[in-house]
Design an enzyme around this catalytic site. Structure first.
Site, mmCIF file in Angstrom:
data_model
loop_
_atom_site.group_PDB
_atom_site.id
_atom_site.type_symbol
_atom_site.label_atom_id
_atom_site.label_comp_id
_atom_site.label_asym_id
_atom_site.label_seq_id
_atom_site.Cartn_x
_atom_site.Cartn_y
_atom_site.Cartn_z
ATOM 1 N N PRO A 2 1.464 22.018 3.340
ATOM 2 C CA PRO A 2 0.115 21.448 3.293
ATOM 3 C C PRO A 2 0.088 20.004 3.794
ATOM 4 C CG PRO A 2 0.634 22.604 1.265
ATOM 5 C CD PRO A 2 1.907 22.516 2.038
ATOM 6 N N GLU A 3 -0.799 19.731 4.733
ATOM 7 C CA GLU A 3 -0.955 18.385 5.265
ATOM 8 C C GLU A 3 -2.185 17.739 4.632
ATOM 9 O OE1 GLU A 3 1.205 16.998 7.123
ATOM 10 O OE2 GLU A 3 2.271 18.514 8.283
#
Length: 270
Positions: A2-3
């Site tokens: 996840p960014e």
């Protein structure tokens, strides 16, 4: 992994079901994540959630007595479920609300974290973080000043959280391509114009990804599966051997900052 846009989307997805409601209890099934889950979390009861926010890739749940701070690590995700929904073997933490909803955290690789802090200004993991990329503090003048005398590759520089937070591997690759900069270019050689372009494109890409993520908010109400992080429209990342969208030259890859880096040997110069 996840960014920043995915964490922002997660925050937006769960906020309507948490903000303004009381935490009845927090169930910790697996305390051994990247760091031990803060023991204070299991003691929380009848605390009102006043707001949700984000710092870098950390989700922050504000309560009347302090802050619950979550990080999704490599494989973590949150979703909204009810008490009747079955628990998966990788569902490590539940925040049980007084409205019948549960925020459930799932993390197969257990690299995430759930911590407690009474004061965000003194939270140890935030002390050395750089500015948020979408805030005004992150600008061309700031980036140029930070780049002076830096002999590291520019990709390392952009992924350094003490310089700017949240520019992960995907967005570093995409931004450098859009700016025509090779990932191994020495940071100190950046011009003021190149720093201005980098800032512009980083902000543009992150805003676009957050807007695109807004279409997935319904995923946080699907108890039969974790929300899939939205498919991003990428120009170069993960496309080794494919033609460059600008010139048709085959995209190449190398390892920079311990991550795969993709670049066009014709469009991106050192």
């Amino acid at each position: 992994m996840p960014e920043l846009p995915e964490v922002e989307t997660a925050k937006n997805g769960i906020t309507p079901y948490l903000e303004g409601y009381l935490i009845e209890k927090i169930i910790v099934r697996q305390p051994k994540l990247r760091w031990e889950v803060s023991p204070q979390l299991a003691q929380i009861s009848q605390q009102k959630i006043t707001a949700l926010s984000r710092r870098a890739k950390y989700l922050i749940i504000h309560t009347e007595q302090g802050y619950i701070i979550g990080h999704f690590g490599m494989s973590g995700s949150v979703r909204i479920v009810s008490a009747r929904d079955p628990v998966d073997k990788h569902d490590h933490l539940d925040i049980v609300m007084n409205n019948g909803k549960i925020m459930r955290y799932n993390d197969p690789r257990r690299f995430g974290a759930w911590l407690w802090s009474a004061n965000l200004d003194e939270f140890h993991l935030f002390l050395k973080l750089g500015p948020e990329p979408l805030f005004d503090e992150f600008n061309a003048e700031y980036l140029f000043k930070k780049s002076r005398k830096k002999q590291t590759p520019v990709k390392n520089f952009l992924m350094d959280n003490s310089v700017v937070v949240g520019v992960g591997n995907i967005y570093a690759n995409e931004t450098l391509f859009m700016c025509g900069l090779h990932p191994e270019k020495i940071t100190a050689k950046l011009t003021k114009a190149q720093c201005a372009l980098l800032v512009e494109k980083i902000k543009q890409e992150l805003k676009r990804a957050i807007e695109q993520g807004g279409t997935t908010l319904k995923d946080f109400l699907q108890p039969d599966g974790r929300p899939g992080y939205f498919a991003q429209e990428l120009q170069i990342y993960g496309k080794k051997g494919a033609p460059c969208p600008n010139c048709g030259t085959k995209i190449e890859s190398l390892v920079v900052a311990q991550r795969n880096s993709y670049f066009c040997p014709k469009c991106q110069k050192k």
